[in-house]
Write a protein that holds these residues in place. Structure first.
Motif, PDB file in Angstrom:
ATOM      1  N   PRO A   1       0.830  -1.261  -0.051  1.00  0.00           N
ATOM      2  CA  PRO A   1      -0.078   0.065  -0.004  1.00  0.00           C
ATOM      3  C   PRO A   1       0.732   1.433   0.131  1.00  0.00           C
ATOM      4  O   PRO A   1       0.457   2.125  -0.736  1.00  0.00           O
ATOM      5  CB  PRO A   1      -0.828  -0.236   1.284  1.00  0.00           C
ATOM      6  CG  PRO A   1      -0.100  -1.207   1.993  1.00  0.00           C
ATOM      7  CD  PRO A   1       0.521  -2.067   1.327  1.00  0.00           C
ATOM      8  N   GLY A   2       1.917   1.190   0.645  1.00  0.00           N
ATOM      9  CA  GLY A   2       2.813   2.566   0.476  1.00  0.00           C
ATOM     10  C   GLY A   2       3.328   2.841  -0.668  1.00  0.00           C
ATOM     11  O   GLY A   2       3.238   3.905  -1.072  1.00  0.00           O
ATOM     12  N   ASP A   3       4.106   1.876  -1.267  1.00  0.00           N
ATOM     13  CA  ASP A   3       4.752   1.977  -2.928  1.00  0.00           C
ATOM     14  C   ASP A   3       3.741   2.438  -3.636  1.00  0.00           C
ATOM     15  O   ASP A   3       3.674   3.431  -4.414  1.00  0.00           O
ATOM     16  CB  ASP A   3       5.398   0.705  -3.353  1.00  0.00           C
ATOM     17  CG  ASP A   3       6.734   0.491  -2.492  1.00  0.00           C
ATOM     18  OD1 ASP A   3       7.098   1.352  -1.991  1.00  0.00           O
ATOM     19  OD2 ASP A   3       7.020  -0.750  -2.717  1.00  0.00           O
ATOM     20  N   LEU A   4       2.444   1.950  -3.578  1.00  0.00           N
ATOM     21  CA  LEU A   4       1.404   2.241  -4.413  1.00  0.00           C
ATOM     22  C   LEU A   4       0.812   3.584  -4.600  1.00  0.00           C
ATOM     23  O   LEU A   4       0.503   4.354  -5.301  1.00  0.00           O
ATOM     24  CB  LEU A   4       0.323   1.222  -4.246  1.00  0.00           C
ATOM     25  CG  LEU A   4      -0.920   1.472  -5.154  1.00  0.00           C
ATOM     26  CD1 LEU A   4      -0.492   1.108  -6.419  1.00  0.00           C
ATOM     27  CD2 LEU A   4      -2.003   0.324  -4.764  1.00  0.00           C
ATOM     28  N   GLN A   5       0.797   4.047  -3.041  1.00  0.00           N
ATOM     29  CA  GLN A   5       0.267   5.283  -2.793  1.00  0.00           C
ATOM     30  C   GLN A   5       1.471   6.460  -3.283  1.00  0.00           C
ATOM     31  O   GLN A   5       1.132   7.476  -4.054  1.00  0.00           O
ATOM     32  CB  GLN A   5       0.434   5.788  -1.475  1.00  0.00           C
ATOM     33  CG  GLN A   5      -1.017   5.667  -0.975  1.00  0.00           C
ATOM     34  CD  GLN A   5      -1.092   5.582   0.831  1.00  0.00           C
ATOM     35  OE1 GLN A   5      -0.233   6.121   1.479  1.00  0.00           O
ATOM     36  NE2 GLN A   5      -2.299   5.016   1.252  1.00  0.00           N
ATOM     37  N   ARG A   6       2.791   6.028  -3.283  1.00  0.00           N
ATOM     38  CA  ARG A   6       3.770   7.107  -3.832  1.00  0.00           C
ATOM     39  C   ARG A   6       3.722   6.960  -5.354  1.00  0.00           C
ATOM     40  O   ARG A   6       3.856   8.027  -6.041  1.00  0.00           O
ATOM     41  CB  ARG A   6       5.199   6.529  -3.192  1.00  0.00           C
ATOM     42  CG  ARG A   6       5.714   7.138  -1.794  1.00  0.00           C
ATOM     43  CD  ARG A   6       6.900   6.756  -1.408  1.00  0.00           C
ATOM     44  NE  ARG A   6       7.381   5.168  -1.001  1.00  0.00           N
ATOM     45  CZ  ARG A   6       6.649   4.836   0.049  1.00  0.00           C
ATOM     46  NH1 ARG A   6       6.351   5.420   0.877  1.00  0.00           N
ATOM     47  NH2 ARG A   6       7.030   3.353   0.497  1.00  0.00           N
ATOM     48  N   VAL A   7       3.556   5.872  -5.914  1.00  0.00           N
ATOM     49  CA  VAL A   7       3.466   6.106  -7.497  1.00  0.00           C
ATOM     50  C   VAL A   7       2.193   6.743  -7.950  1.00  0.00           C
ATOM     51  O   VAL A   7       2.308   7.560  -8.956  1.00  0.00           O
ATOM     52  CB  VAL A   7       3.435   4.512  -8.088  1.00  0.00           C
ATOM     53  CG1 VAL A   7       3.042   4.661  -9.469  1.00  0.00           C
ATOM     54  CG2 VAL A   7       4.739   3.651  -7.674  1.00  0.00           C
ATOM     55  N   LEU A   8       1.010   6.620  -7.247  1.00  0.00           N
ATOM     56  CA  LEU A   8      -0.154   7.241  -7.936  1.00  0.00           C
ATOM     57  C   LEU A   8      -0.209   8.489  -7.616  1.00  0.00           C
ATOM     58  O   LEU A   8      -0.869   9.335  -8.345  1.00  0.00           O
ATOM     59  CB  LEU A   8      -1.272   6.461  -7.190  1.00  0.00           C
ATOM     60  CG  LEU A   8      -1.729   4.935  -7.561  1.00  0.00           C
ATOM     61  CD1 LEU A   8      -2.724   4.515  -6.891  1.00  0.00           C
ATOM     62  CD2 LEU A   8      -1.672   4.979  -9.088  1.00  0.00           C
ATOM     63  N   SER A   9       0.562   9.134  -6.562  1.00  0.00           N
ATOM     64  CA  SER A   9       0.672  10.468  -5.954  1.00  0.00           C
ATOM     65  C   SER A   9       1.316  11.380  -7.119  1.00  0.00           C
ATOM     66  O   SER A   9       0.877  12.720  -7.221  1.00  0.00           O
ATOM     67  CB  SER A   9       1.223  10.606  -4.629  1.00  0.00           C
ATOM     68  OG  SER A   9       2.765  10.556  -4.735  1.00  0.00           O
ATOM     69  N   LYS A  10       1.927  10.848  -8.172  1.00  0.00           N
ATOM     70  CA  LYS A  10       2.762  11.428  -9.148  1.00  0.00           C
ATOM     71  C   LYS A  10       1.617  11.535 -10.499  1.00  0.00           C
ATOM     72  O   LYS A  10       2.159  12.337 -11.217  1.00  0.00           O
ATOM     73  CB  LYS A  10       3.938  10.619  -9.516  1.00  0.00           C
ATOM     74  CG  LYS A  10       4.905  10.236  -8.529  1.00  0.00           C
ATOM     75  CD  LYS A  10       6.326   9.884  -8.925  1.00  0.00           C
ATOM     76  CE  LYS A  10       7.235   9.526  -7.954  1.00  0.00           C
ATOM     77  NZ  LYS A  10       7.278  10.335  -6.841  1.00  0.00           N
ATOM     78  N   LEU A  11       0.741  11.095 -10.163  1.00  0.00           N
ATOM     79  CA  LEU A  11      -0.115  11.216 -11.491  1.00  0.00           C
ATOM     80  C   LEU A  11      -1.164  12.384 -11.335  1.00  0.00           C
ATOM     81  O   LEU A  11      -1.783  12.513 -10.261  1.00  0.00           O
ATOM     82  CB  LEU A  11      -0.950  10.149 -11.618  1.00  0.00           C
ATOM     83  CG  LEU A  11      -1.718   9.665 -12.813  1.00  0.00           C
ATOM     84  CD1 LEU A  11      -0.790   9.306 -14.015  1.00  0.00           C
ATOM     85  CD2 LEU A  11      -2.663   8.380 -12.483  1.00  0.00           C
ATOM     86  N   GLU A  12      -0.982  13.402 -12.187  1.00  0.00           N
ATOM     87  CA  GLU A  12      -1.807  14.576 -12.171  1.00  0.00           C
ATOM     88  C   GLU A  12      -3.132  14.204 -12.762  1.00  0.00           C
ATOM     89  O   GLU A  12      -3.369  14.312 -13.992  1.00  0.00           O
ATOM     90  CB  GLU A  12      -1.272  15.736 -12.868  1.00  0.00           C
ATOM     91  CG  GLU A  12      -0.131  16.476 -12.057  1.00  0.00           C
ATOM     92  CD  GLU A  12       0.490  17.632 -12.530  1.00  0.00           C
ATOM     93  OE1 GLU A  12      -0.324  18.448 -13.332  1.00  0.00           O
ATOM     94  OE2 GLU A  12       1.745  17.603 -12.608  1.00  0.00           O
ATOM     95  N   LEU A  13      -4.231  14.118 -11.902  1.00  0.00           N
ATOM     96  CA  LEU A  13      -5.575  13.764 -12.464  1.00  0.00           C
ATOM     97  C   LEU A  13      -6.718  14.990 -12.706  1.00  0.00           C
ATOM     98  O   LEU A  13      -6.335  15.927 -12.008  1.00  0.00           O
ATOM     99  CB  LEU A  13      -6.203  13.065 -11.042  1.00  0.00           C
ATOM    100  CG  LEU A  13      -5.594  11.722 -10.921  1.00  0.00           C
ATOM    101  CD1 LEU A  13      -6.054  11.196  -9.553  1.00  0.00           C
ATOM    102  CD2 LEU A  13      -5.760  10.743 -12.140  1.00  0.00           C
ATOM    103  N   ILE A  14      -7.085  14.792 -13.864  1.00  0.00           N
ATOM    104  CA  ILE A  14      -8.101  15.647 -14.273  1.00  0.00           C
ATOM    105  C   ILE A  14      -9.560  15.519 -13.674  1.00  0.00           C
ATOM    106  O   ILE A  14     -10.084  14.400 -14.117  1.00  0.00           O
ATOM    107  CB  ILE A  14      -8.077  16.075 -15.845  1.00  0.00           C
ATOM    108  CG1 ILE A  14      -6.648  16.146 -16.230  1.00  0.00           C
ATOM    109  CG2 ILE A  14      -9.223  17.014 -16.430  1.00  0.00           C
ATOM    110  CD1 ILE A  14      -6.463  15.813 -17.831  1.00  0.00           C
TER     111      ILE A  14
END
Ligand code: CO
Ligand code: CO
Length: 327
Positions: free
Chosen positions: A3-16
């Motif tokens: 769950p920690g790694d996943l959060q770090r990766v997804l947080s880099k995505l700029e969502l519209i």
């Protein structure tokens, strides 16, 4: 991924922002939900993994049941599924693959969905699963952000599939001790979901790779509430406690616990091994529902009538938001 790694990766995505997207990746929910019309929304999810049992047909059954579960966790009904197959080309035994897909197909049919296609790639390690599309009324989605004060937490399958699978791999138990987990992992969450929807439950999730603590924490964080969890009320498969005490605990489970630990209030008397069990990475686990107190008795009776586990394991509280107080 943990769950920690996943959060770090997804947080880099700029969502519209898009009003059609009713549930997206920002809330760590079970599946995405996209509005089609005022009466119809699509639930979309994907899940595939390496074999958890030796029997190819049974592996297909479990992988498909697990993938379909995220649709049920959102309160929806599966409509269509696509096979995902990763297979080592050199050693591929086509008959083994055929059995896996046959096992998966049996659960797709049981769920009432159609198999609409699939995709295969060559890979070092065999993997199988499904992408599933489900349907739901846009006003009736069960999400992880609607937990309300005083809701009771109800769990519909026992915990411990990760520990049992590890014990089997290390030959600490035989197939007969793994059987209760196999039959639980092979059972669709369809009846539990129908009962949940009928009772008007609006918050819930299913318990899978992040373990009971991980998925309960996602619920607490998304809903901005605290959780009180009665460890002794959590149903376990036979032998899980004893095997965890012997250290038959998968790496993923230990990672789950370390991720959850800062958000836990742990009584000194609670053994570390119990924490590991509560964090155990589950395959095809049960639904974890937030049930308003006035709906509880009826829901428990309905689960019982279907022969399902109906354990009340805790409740939603307003102190310590986004944390779990273990009792
Ligand atoms: Co899920
Ligand atoms: Co999933």
């Amino acid at each position: 991924m943990g769950p920690g790694d996943l959060q770090r990766v997804l947080s880099k995505l700029e969502l519209i922002d898009d009003p059609r997207l009713l549930v997206g990746i920002s809330g760590a929910d079970d599946a995405g939900v996209v509005r089609v019309s005022d009466e119809l929304a699509l639930i979309q999810t994907v899940d595939f993994f390496t074999p958890i049992v030796d029997d190819p047909y049974q592996f297909g059954v479990i992988a498909a049941t697990n993938a379909l579960s995220d649709v049920y966790a959102m309160g929806g009904q599966p409509l269509a599924a696509l096979n995902i197959v990763c297979s080592p080309t050199e050693v591929a035994d086509l008959d083994v693959l055929a059995q896996i897909i046959q096992g998966g197909y049996s659960k797709i049919v049981e769920s009432g969905a159609v198999l609409a296609g699939g995709h295969s790639v060559s890979d070092k390690e065999l993997k199988y699963g499904l992408s599933v599309t489900g349907v739901i009324h846009p006003d009736k989605i069960v999400t992880n952000n609607q937990a309300k004060l005083a809701d009771r937490l109800v769990l519909t399958k026992p915990i411990g599939t990760g520990i049992l699978a590890t014990a089997l791999k290390r030959e600490a138990i035989g197939e007969e001790d793994f059987e209760p987990a196999v039959s639980s992992m092979s059972a669709l969450n369809r009846d539990a979901a129908e009962i949940m929807v009928k009772a008007g439950v609006r918050a819930g999730t299913d318990v899978t790779g992040f373990g009971l603590l991980g998925h309960a924490l996602e619920l607490a964080c998304a809903s901005g509430v605290g959780i009180e969890l009665e460890s002794s009320s959590v149903p376990l498969f036979p032998r899980v406690l004893e095997l965890a005490e012997q250290g038959k605990v998968p790496g993923g489970t230990k990672r789950n616990l370390e991720h959850a630990r800062p958000h836990l209030i742990i009584p000194p008397a609670l053994p570390e091994v119990m924490l590991q069990i509560l964090a155990d990475a589950q395959t095809s686990g049960g639904l974890l529902m937030c049930v308003p107190p006035d709906k509880l008795d009826g829901l428990l009776k309905d689960l019982d009538a279907k022969g399902l586990v109906n354990a009340v394991i805790g409740r939603i509280v307003d102190d310590h938001p986004s944390r779990i107080n273990l009792l």
